[in-house]
Structure formats: structure tokens, C-alpha cells
Design an enzyme around this catalytic site. Structure first.
Site, PDB file in Angstrom:
ATOM      1  N   LEU A 131     -26.467  -1.834 -19.058  1.00 36.23           N
ATOM      2  CA  LEU A 131     -26.371  -1.654 -17.612  1.00 36.23           C
ATOM      3  C   LEU A 131     -25.552  -2.775 -16.991  1.00 36.23           C
ATOM      4  O   LEU A 131     -24.885  -2.595 -15.970  1.00 36.23           O
ATOM      5  CB  LEU A 131     -27.775  -1.652 -16.984  1.00 36.23           C
ATOM      6  N   GLY A 132     -25.623  -3.929 -17.604  1.00 38.13           N
ATOM      7  CA  GLY A 132     -24.891  -5.088 -17.115  1.00 38.13           C
ATOM      8  C   GLY A 132     -25.142  -6.276 -18.013  1.00 38.13           C
ATOM      9  O   GLY A 132     -25.985  -6.245 -18.919  1.00 38.13           O
TER      10      GLY A 132
ATOM     11  N   GLY B 169     -26.417  -9.894 -17.670  1.00 34.63           N
ATOM     12  CA  GLY B 169     -27.021 -10.917 -16.845  1.00 34.63           C
ATOM     13  C   GLY B 169     -26.784 -12.287 -17.438  1.00 34.63           C
ATOM     14  O   GLY B 169     -26.231 -12.423 -18.536  1.00 34.63           O
TER      15      GLY B 169
ATOM     16  N   VAL C 251     -28.470  -6.313 -20.361  1.00 35.54           N
ATOM     17  CA  VAL C 251     -29.569  -5.520 -19.812  1.00 35.54           C
ATOM     18  C   VAL C 251     -29.334  -4.049 -20.170  1.00 35.54           C
ATOM     19  O   VAL C 251     -28.264  -3.498 -19.889  1.00 35.54           O
ATOM     20  CB  VAL C 251     -29.674  -5.688 -18.287  1.00 35.54           C
TER      21      VAL C 251
ATOM     22  N   LYS D 199     -33.890  -6.760 -20.607  1.00 33.76           N
ATOM     23  CA  LYS D 199     -32.921  -7.831 -20.858  1.00 33.76           C
ATOM     24  C   LYS D 199     -33.219  -8.437 -22.217  1.00 33.76           C
ATOM     25  O   LYS D 199     -34.370  -8.759 -22.519  1.00 33.76           O
ATOM     26  CB  LYS D 199     -33.019  -8.897 -19.764  1.00 33.76           C
TER      27      LYS D 199
ATOM     28  N   ASP E 252     -27.862 -18.525  -7.973  1.00 29.35           N
ATOM     29  CA  ASP E 252     -26.803 -17.580  -8.348  1.00 29.35           C
ATOM     30  C   ASP E 252     -26.885 -16.309  -7.492  1.00 29.35           C
ATOM     31  O   ASP E 252     -26.815 -15.195  -8.012  1.00 29.35           O
ATOM     32  CB  ASP E 252     -26.900 -17.236  -9.838  1.00 29.35           C
TER      33      ASP E 252
END
Length: 275
Positions: free
Chosen positions: A25-26, A28, A33, A48, A139
Site C-alpha cells: 500500500l505504501g 512507511g 505496508v 507494516k 514527520d
């Protein structure tokens, strides 16, 4: 190396999850993830994961401890479980179907003030909650803001988050360069105000649809205190003065002059939402 010390029933066993796609999904901070289906509840979760070594283990454990240390909040991603399996660390979190704010903006274009106001309020409420628990995220950026179907914001990815015991006592250079506050780039001690700078950049992007300091690079660090916000008329002519005032104050170079999360929530632009 001992195992991760947080479990939550059936969410702590990898055999209860089916990874639905090899494409993450991405990415991190500190891990990828993935979307997974929990077989016992038939619900989707975001997992994750990262390979276990001394550094990644310590970072994962810190992130877990921080998420456990703060009470649950509507604008902060929750932690369902964490565990190790075959030299991999896993964190189980709710899956937010609409993805992160950056992908939402890329897909749908700039936000209206009404949309941006709701998201900003949620981010500020979440940050206020973190700061009351002496946690600095470090962040804050559109990629780390998840948006649910009600357009509510949830702060995610606590890989750089840390606890703070004294004001302006942090010194680690971290975060994402184009979102990093001047005090981080200037290598001076900093504190909670770095999160408000991140909110300012995020709000600027939502309303203006471009990065406020996109051209800055490491050679410009010595000129950080000369930064000025450029509200390009063709993008900002229809944006209210109240919105621009909040953006400008959040992007004040001096951290001592930036509003806190609670102060920002009382700005006229956000107060207008309550009327």
C-alpha cells in the site's frame, strides 16, 4: 533478541492473516505496508513489516511503545497488534480505504476550503493529543495523513516519533526534507513546534496544490531564515484571508512564534467551521 512485547488476541498471529497483494500500500518509515485480510473477523487491515535486526527492532519497538502510550483518539491511527515471525516484525493497524492525503490530492486535485478545514482540524486535534502525551511526531506530511470515507484525518506512521521531556530538547536530524521545519534543517535543538510546521506545509499543499518550498535544497540551508511564502495569485486569489493567515503563522520560521495545536484550532478560519 526478545520478541515484540505487544499482542492483542488473534491480531498477533500471522497465520490469521492473508496478504491480499504483493504490492505494498505504501512505504512507511522503516517498513512496507501491505493490505491483509483477517480470517477470523473477515476485516481488512494494514500490516507494516520489516526485517528484524538490532536497529529495525529498536525502531519498531519505539513506534509500538509510543502508540501504546497514548490513549485512543479519532485522529490517530490505532494499533491492533504487533508480533514477530521468521525474523520479520509486524504491526497490525486498521485499513483506511481512501488512502493517504497525498494520493487523494493527486487523484482528485486541490481541496476546497471546506474540505481542507475539516482535514486540518482533525490533524490539529490529533497533534494536540500527541503533545499532551509528550509525543512529537516529527514527520507530519500528506503521505502520513490517512483520510477515511467521512473525510476525517488520521495521523499515521510513527517511525520518527519520539517522547520529549523538556521543551526544545530534541536534536536528531529526521523527517522528510521538503516538509522539515527550519530548526531541524539548521541543526539546532527543537521541540513540538516542528509538527505545526508540518501542518502548515500540508495545509499549503491542500489549498495551493503545490509545495511551498519545493526548490529548496541543502545548499539553501544557510538561508533558511530568509524563506518567504509565495501565495501565487492564480492559485490563491480565491482563498480567504483567514486561511492564508493560518498558513502564514504555521509557516513562521521562528518556532516560538508558531501557534500550538490548540491555539491554531482557535484561529478564525477554523472557528468558522463551528458556526
Amino acid at each position: 533478541m526478545t520478541g515484540l512485547d505487544y499482542t492483542d488476541g488473534n491480531y498477533s498471529d500471522l497465520s490469521n492473516f492473508l496478504i491480499l497483494s504483493s504490492k505494498p500500500l505504501g512505504e512507511g518509515n522503516g517498513g512496507a505496508v501491505y493490505l491483509a485480510l483477517h480470517s477470523l473477523s473477515n476485516k481488512k487491515f494494514a500490516i507494516k513489516t520489516t526485517a528484524v535486526n538490532k536497529k529495525t527492532y529498536q525502531n519498531f519497538q519505539r513506534e509500538i511503545n509510543i502508540l501504546r502510550s497514548i490513549t485512543q483518539h479519532d485522529n490517530i491511527i490505532s494499533l491492533n497488534g504487533a508480533f514477530e515471525n521468521n525474523n520479520q516484525s509486524y504491526m497490525v493497524m486498521p485499513f483506511i480505504e481512501d488512502g493517504n492525503l497525498l494520493s487523494n490530492l493527486s487523484k482528485n486535485g486541490r481541496y476546497t476550503e471546506l474540505q481542507a478545514r475539516k482535514v486540518t482540524e482533525g490533524i490539529l486535534r490529533g497533534i494536540g493529543h500527541l503533545h499532551r502525551h509528550n509525543v512529537v511526531h516529527r514527520d507530519i506530511k500528506p503521505e502520513n495523513i490517512l483520510i477515511d470515507k467521512r473525510n476525517e484525518a488520521k495521523i499515521a506512521d510513527f517511525g520518527f516519533a519520539t517522547c520529549i521531556t523538556r521543551p526544545s530538547s530534541l536534536t536528531t536530524f529526521c523527517g522528510s526534507f521538503i516538509y522539515a521545519a527550519p530548526e531541524i534543517l539548521s541543526h539546532v535543538p527543537y521541540g513540538e513546534a516542528v509538527d505545526l510546521w508540518g501542518v502548515g506545509v500540508t495545509l499549503f499543499i491542500m489549498l495551493g496544490n503545490y509545495y511551498p518550498f519545493y526548490d529548496r535544497d541543502e545548499r539553501m540551508n544557510n538561508h533558511i531564515y530568509q524563506y518567504k511564502i509565495d501565495f501565487i495569485p492564480k492559485y490563491w486569489c480565491s482563498i480567504s484571508s483567514a486561511a492564508k493567515n493560518l498558513v502564514a503563522d504555521l509557516l513562521t520560521v521562528s518556532p516560538h512564534e508558531r501557534p500550538s495545536a490548540n491555539e491554531a484550532l482557535n484561529y478564525p478560519w477554523l472557528e468558522h467551521k463551528k458556526n
